[in-house]
Design an enzyme around this catalytic site. Structure first.
Site, PDB file in Angstrom:
ATOM      1  N   HIS A 225      -2.113  -6.805   1.724  1.00  0.00           N
ATOM      2  CA  HIS A 225      -2.077  -6.326   3.104  1.00  0.00           C
ATOM      3  C   HIS A 225      -0.942  -7.059   3.792  1.00  0.00           C
ATOM      4  O   HIS A 225      -0.937  -8.275   3.880  1.00  0.00           O
ATOM      5  CB  HIS A 225      -3.409  -6.574   3.816  1.00  0.00           C
ATOM      6  N   CYS A 226       0.027  -6.307   4.270  1.00  0.00           N
ATOM      7  CA  CYS A 226       1.228  -6.922   4.828  1.00  0.00           C
ATOM      8  C   CYS A 226       1.133  -6.936   6.346  1.00  0.00           C
ATOM      9  O   CYS A 226       1.034  -5.875   6.971  1.00  0.00           O
ATOM     10  CB  CYS A 226       2.457  -6.149   4.370  1.00  0.00           C
TER      11      CYS A 226
END
Ligand SMILES: [Zn+2]
Ligand SMILES: [Zn+2]
Length: 246
Positions: A154-155
């Site tokens: 998850h960026c």
């Protein structure tokens, strides 16, 4: 034991809520860095240099040309990662092979499981939060609160999961960010060095401060993105993901 589990779940939930709230701020932060860089490179340094004449004009034109090309590609790939769905599990997904009976499942109709079942991923997993089966290489993201196909990570920078369907844009984003920040670092280096020299420096304190800030930010991004780029190129060549390596 049950109570500590609940407390931990609550903490994780709080952390994820904070990450979600961070979402729009991160997009603004990215646009802010782009804005400071644009102001410094185009408006205060190389835009005016276009009118210097001779070699200075030529250098400025070349730098401005590549600066704008890379910037367009960077923004396009950035918003592609932000807006593209990373990949969700098709409704009623079933594994290609029924493990117990060892025969093909007639309900299988997904393009994602492929014709050859991966021998390493024969164990069928189930996501208790989504109440559905997990295809191989699928992971549950606690920030997005959903299962993501071939989830990489998850960026926070793109406020999205990086998964099967936006990984290509993510790689392009890293690539163009590296090109752009390297170009800006090299273009602003002479101005940065002039900063510490004894001679007369043209420009107001405001433009000098922005040039200083833009140089430091772009150098920092170029170095950290280069690390990420090398890491992800080696991940791709090994056909693996950040989650699988961890
Ligand atoms: Zn899930
Ligand atoms: Zn996510």
């Amino acid at each position: 034991m049950h109570r500590s589990g609940a407390a931990m779940a609550w903490n994780v939930f709080k952390f994820c809520t904070a990450l979600r709230a961070l979402g729009s701020i991160m997009i603004l932060l990215v646009l802010g860095v782009v804005g400071v860089t644009y102001y410094s490179v185009v408006l205060t340094n190389y835009g005016p240099a276009l009118y210097d004449g001779g070699f200075n004009s030529l250098t400025a034109a070349v730098i401005l040309f590549f600066f704008h090309c890379f910037l367009i590609m960077l923004l396009w790939s950035y918003f592609s990662v932000v807006l593209t769905d990373p990949g969700s599990v098709p409704p009623n997904w079933r594994p290609a092979m029924d493990e117990e009976r060892g025969e093909a499942d007639p309900l299988n109709g997904s393009e994602f499981n492929g014709s050859q079942p991966d021998p390493l991923n024969q164990r069928i997993r189930y996501c208790r939060k989504c109440n559905q089966l997990k295809p191989p290489r699928c992971h549950h993201c606690s920030v997005c609160e959903r299962c993501v196909l071939k989830m990489d990570h998850h960026c926070v920078w793109v406020v999205n999961c990086v998964g099967a369907q936006n990984y290509k844009y993510f790689l392009l984003f890293l690539f163009y960010t590296f090109l752009e920040t390297s170009l800006v670092t090299m273009a602003l280096l002479p101005h940065f060095i002039a900063f510490f020299s004894d001679g007369e420096i043209p420009g107001t304190p405001g433009t000098l401060a922005t040039t200083f800030l833009a140089f430091v930010l772009n150098l920092a991004f170029a170095l950290s993105v280069l690390g990420f780029l090398i890491m992800h190129i080696s991940l791709v060549s090994a056909n693996t993901t950040t989650i699988e390596v961890l």
